[in-house]
Design an enzyme around this catalytic site. Structure first.
Site, PDB file in Angstrom:
ATOM      1  N   ARG A 115      47.588  48.172  52.512  1.00 33.95           N
ATOM      2  CA  ARG A 115      47.276  48.555  53.881  1.00 33.95           C
ATOM      3  C   ARG A 115      48.493  48.394  54.799  1.00 33.95           C
ATOM      4  O   ARG A 115      49.401  47.630  54.498  1.00 33.95           O
ATOM      5  CB  ARG A 115      46.125  47.705  54.422  1.00 33.95           C
ATOM      6  CG  ARG A 115      44.773  47.959  53.773  1.00 33.95           C
ATOM      7  CD  ARG A 115      43.687  47.111  54.402  1.00 33.95           C
ATOM      8  NE  ARG A 115      43.941  45.684  54.226  1.00 33.95           N
ATOM      9  CZ  ARG A 115      44.427  44.875  55.167  1.00 33.95           C
ATOM     10  NH1 ARG A 115      44.724  45.345  56.370  1.00 33.95           N
ATOM     11  NH2 ARG A 115      44.625  43.597  54.923  1.00 33.95           N
ATOM     12  N   LYS A 119      38.509  50.263  54.383  1.00 37.71           N
ATOM     13  CA  LYS A 119      38.574  49.252  55.438  1.00 37.71           C
ATOM     14  C   LYS A 119      38.357  49.845  56.830  1.00 37.71           C
ATOM     15  O   LYS A 119      37.982  49.118  57.755  1.00 37.71           O
ATOM     16  CB  LYS A 119      39.909  48.505  55.370  1.00 37.71           C
ATOM     17  CG  LYS A 119      40.002  47.558  54.176  1.00 37.71           C
ATOM     18  CD  LYS A 119      38.832  46.570  54.126  1.00 37.71           C
ATOM     19  CE  LYS A 119      38.966  45.563  53.005  1.00 37.71           C
ATOM     20  NZ  LYS A 119      37.760  44.710  52.862  1.00 37.71           N
ATOM     21  N   HIS A 164      32.867  39.556  55.699  1.00 42.40           N
ATOM     22  CA  HIS A 164      33.840  39.807  54.644  1.00 42.40           C
ATOM     23  C   HIS A 164      33.589  38.766  53.561  1.00 42.40           C
ATOM     24  O   HIS A 164      34.185  37.694  53.555  1.00 42.40           O
ATOM     25  CB  HIS A 164      35.259  39.696  55.202  1.00 42.40           C
ATOM     26  CG  HIS A 164      36.315  40.175  54.269  1.00 42.40           C
ATOM     27  ND1 HIS A 164      37.607  39.700  54.288  1.00 42.40           N
ATOM     28  CD2 HIS A 164      36.282  41.094  53.273  1.00 42.40           C
ATOM     29  CE1 HIS A 164      38.326  40.308  53.366  1.00 42.40           C
ATOM     30  NE2 HIS A 164      37.534  41.155  52.729  1.00 42.40           N
ATOM     31  N   SER A 184      41.971  35.774  49.887  1.00 44.82           N
ATOM     32  CA  SER A 184      42.517  36.063  48.565  1.00 44.82           C
ATOM     33  C   SER A 184      42.982  34.781  47.873  1.00 44.82           C
ATOM     34  O   SER A 184      43.641  33.930  48.478  1.00 44.82           O
ATOM     35  CB  SER A 184      43.709  37.019  48.700  1.00 44.82           C
ATOM     36  OG  SER A 184      44.268  37.309  47.444  1.00 44.82           O
ATOM     37  N   LYS A 203      36.611  33.961  45.362  1.00 45.12           N
ATOM     38  CA  LYS A 203      35.428  34.636  45.903  1.00 45.12           C
ATOM     39  C   LYS A 203      34.769  35.548  44.861  1.00 45.12           C
ATOM     40  O   LYS A 203      33.557  35.472  44.640  1.00 45.12           O
ATOM     41  CB  LYS A 203      35.827  35.441  47.136  1.00 45.12           C
ATOM     42  CG  LYS A 203      34.698  36.203  47.801  1.00 45.12           C
ATOM     43  CD  LYS A 203      35.180  36.953  49.043  1.00 45.12           C
ATOM     44  CE  LYS A 203      36.222  37.982  48.688  1.00 45.12           C
ATOM     45  NZ  LYS A 203      36.506  38.920  49.796  1.00 45.12           N
ATOM     46  N   THR A 204      35.565  36.396  44.214  1.00 43.29           N
ATOM     47  CA  THR A 204      35.012  37.330  43.227  1.00 43.29           C
ATOM     48  C   THR A 204      34.569  36.602  41.970  1.00 43.29           C
ATOM     49  O   THR A 204      33.481  36.840  41.442  1.00 43.29           O
ATOM     50  CB  THR A 204      36.052  38.415  42.884  1.00 43.29           C
ATOM     51  OG1 THR A 204      36.383  39.141  44.074  1.00 43.29           O
ATOM     52  CG2 THR A 204      35.504  39.374  41.843  1.00 43.29           C
ATOM     53  N   ARG A 260      45.120  48.040  41.433  1.00 45.03           N
ATOM     54  CA  ARG A 260      43.665  47.954  41.615  1.00 45.03           C
ATOM     55  C   ARG A 260      42.920  49.012  40.808  1.00 45.03           C
ATOM     56  O   ARG A 260      43.501  50.023  40.395  1.00 45.03           O
ATOM     57  CB  ARG A 260      43.303  48.119  43.100  1.00 45.03           C
ATOM     58  CG  ARG A 260      43.715  46.937  43.963  1.00 45.03           C
ATOM     59  CD  ARG A 260      43.245  47.102  45.389  1.00 45.03           C
ATOM     60  NE  ARG A 260      43.609  45.971  46.225  1.00 45.03           N
ATOM     61  CZ  ARG A 260      42.820  44.930  46.481  1.00 45.03           C
ATOM     62  NH1 ARG A 260      41.605  44.877  45.943  1.00 45.03           N
ATOM     63  NH2 ARG A 260      43.232  43.949  47.257  1.00 45.03           N
TER      64      ARG A 260
END
Length: 532
Positions: free
Chosen positions: A60, A200, A219, A239, A243-244, A324
């Protein structure tokens, strides 16, 4: 005869987008891949994944993102965090981009932002690249064919990677621009092929719109118990905090891995897919995500591959470390088919504390939860960036400052209210260091983290004995089955308790310095939580 997959009264020309020579409405995955290959946009990889490089922009461009300053939004935007653009500059940019599209070919996708029909946003995405259409079909929610007959786009995104903005004419910083006009309900993206800008932009829209409806945009990742959607949990975290990984629990159903809303009836995923990092992705540790890189229709971004065998190199970061893969949620075996869950019973705030100060888990009051939510703390460690020689704090308010158009207190107060109203338990979980700071201590054992999370989610932690942390004032369990007691008291894990005390005082001071910016906007209860 096939029914057209578009509302006949809502074609591009009805929106003032005229002169485009060829418009493709709502193509499905095979047709999008076929078009992308024909246009030379990328390569067909093993298993039918689409392999693409995004060029100069591999992530981004937050410094090139603008919000148009109109009277309607003047008093609601967090201008310290969102660069303003004038209405006149936006109008020139819009006109020039539409002129740029004339005579060209575009791909239109009409999609939903949000799994809850009552609160979803109808979004039209107009792109120059066929693979962008494929990407956004994964990332947003796909209407049924009959729903497209009546689809009425509320917001429209126009994405032109081949258009270069003129900073002097368009009031932007560079040739790259992402401009949100919340009054005209148009988003313009130019001179970047990085697909994450599309995703986003929708998240930013929902972060602006939903609080007015009393819905908390988050988020975060989310899951619920296998046999009980009402037993839901959300996981906030920046990050590197886990979290994932921690939300992808085989004993629970995954609602989503990145963006959710919390209404009075429960939580709902904003998205219809996942956008997972692939650098150093391990087939044994994360087999399902790994499998998506060889799945028909997946979009694999900026991964180096063998031109002859098409084998992907998961360790090569020569294009970017931000490699990704985008894929639909149904590629994950334990994903919730509805992407809906009940009101969360547990709120998990993940942090990676490289200072070795925070305990592996702590229970928060609603006021403390607002404090840590507004702080959004994690830390960088030595070696991650040039010039970083010791742990450095990173504070990203609401665990996602780049996507927050409103002031942080709006989201913080809404979360505080919902936690108090629905009685959710809130936990701070440290996946960082224990026994010392980074370089001296060791990483928190994942086995212990999972045991503590299980105890919190199952409810057994409620009956534990707690002590009050002298530094932050939250409650820390004294003993939890399967976890060494010493691990629960970080001071005891350090060889030199005085060194721990000095490090703790340093971290508390960093929190206080960062939180001072919110002090004029919060109530006394949260201020009290801020000082432990």
């Amino acid at each position: 005869m096939t029914t057209p997959r578009v509302n006949p009264n809502k074609r591009l020309e009805d929106q003032g987008i005229i002169g485009v020579s060829k418009v493709h409405y709502n193509l499905l995955e095979p047709a999008l891949i076929e078009a992308a290959l024909k246009r030379g946009e990328g390569h067909l990889g093993l298993g039918g994944a689409f392999l693409v490089a995004t060029g100069t922009h591999t992530g981004r461009s937050p410094k090139d993102k603008f919000v148009v300053r109109t009277p309607e939004v003047e008093n609601t935007i967090w201008w310290d965090n969102n660069a303003p653009m004038t209405e006149a500059a936006f109008d020139r940019l819009h006109a020039d981009m539409l002129a740029h599209l004339q005579g060209g070919e575009v791909f239109v996708q009409d999609l939903f932002g949000g799994a809850d029909p009552e609160h979803r946003l109808d979004v039209r995405v107009v792109t120059e690249l066929a693979w962008h259409g494929l990407f956004i079909r994964h990332m947003l929610r796909r209407p049924e064919a009959d729903e497209l007959q009546h689809f009425d786009p509320e917001f429209t995104i126009i994405n032109c990677p081949s258009f270069k903005a003129d900073p002097a004419r368009h009031g932007c910083r560079s040739e790259t621009v992402i401009a949100l006009n919340l009054t005209r309900k148009i988003i313009l993206i130019a001179n970047t092929a990085y697909a994450g800008e599309n995703k986003k932009s929708v998240f930013t829209l929902l972060n602006y719109l939903l609080p007015e409806k009393g819905i908390m945009p988050m988020h975060c990742s989310a899951n619920h118990a296998l046999d009980n959607p009402d037993d839901a949990a959300v996981f906030f975290g920046l990050s590197g905090t886990g979290k994932t990984t921690l939300s992808a629990d085989p004993s629970r159903l995954l609602i989503g891995d990145d963006e959710h809303g919390w209404s009075n009836s429960g939580i709902f995923n904003f998205e219809g897919g996942c956008y997972a990092k692939t650098i150093n992705l391990d087939a044994e540790a994360e087999p399902e995500i790994y499998a998506t890189t060889h799945r028909f229709g997946s979009v694999v971004e900026n991964m180096v591959f063998d031109p002859d065998t098409l084998e992907l190199d998961f360790t090569d970061a020569s294009l970017t470390a931000n490699t990704r893969v985008a894929y639909p949620l149904d590629a994950i075996s334990n994903a919730s088919p509805s992407s809906l869950g009940g009101v969360p019973k547990n709120i998990i705030m993940l942090t990676c504390d490289a200072f070795g100060v925070l305990p592996p888990i702590a229970r928060l009051t609603p006021a403390q939860a607002m404090y840590h939510f507004l702080s959004g703390f994690t830390s960088k460690v030595a070696g991650t960036e040039q010039g970083v020689t010791e742990p450095q704090p990173t504070f990203s308010t609401c665990f996602g400052a780049p996507f927050m158009p409103r002031r942080p207190e709006v989201y913080g107060k809404l979360l505080q209210q919902k936690i108090a109203e629905f009685g959710a338990e809130c936990w701070l979980v440290n996946t960082g260091w224990t026994g010392g700071a980074y370089g001296a201590g060791s990483r928190m054992p994942i086995k212990a983290t999972r045991a503590l999370l299980s105890a919190a989610l199952e409810g057994s932690l409620k009956t534990a004995t707690f002590r009050r942390d002298p530094n932050f004032g939250f409650e820390v369990p004294v003993s939890v089955a399967g976890v060494p007691d010493v691990l629960l008291d970080p001071r005891r894990t350090w060889e030199d308790p005085a060194a721990y005390d000095a490090q703790a005082a340093k971290l508390v001071s960093m929190f206080a310095e960062n939180f001072a910016q919110y002090a004029p906007f919060i109530d006394d209860e949260v201020k009290q939580a801020a000082i432990g």
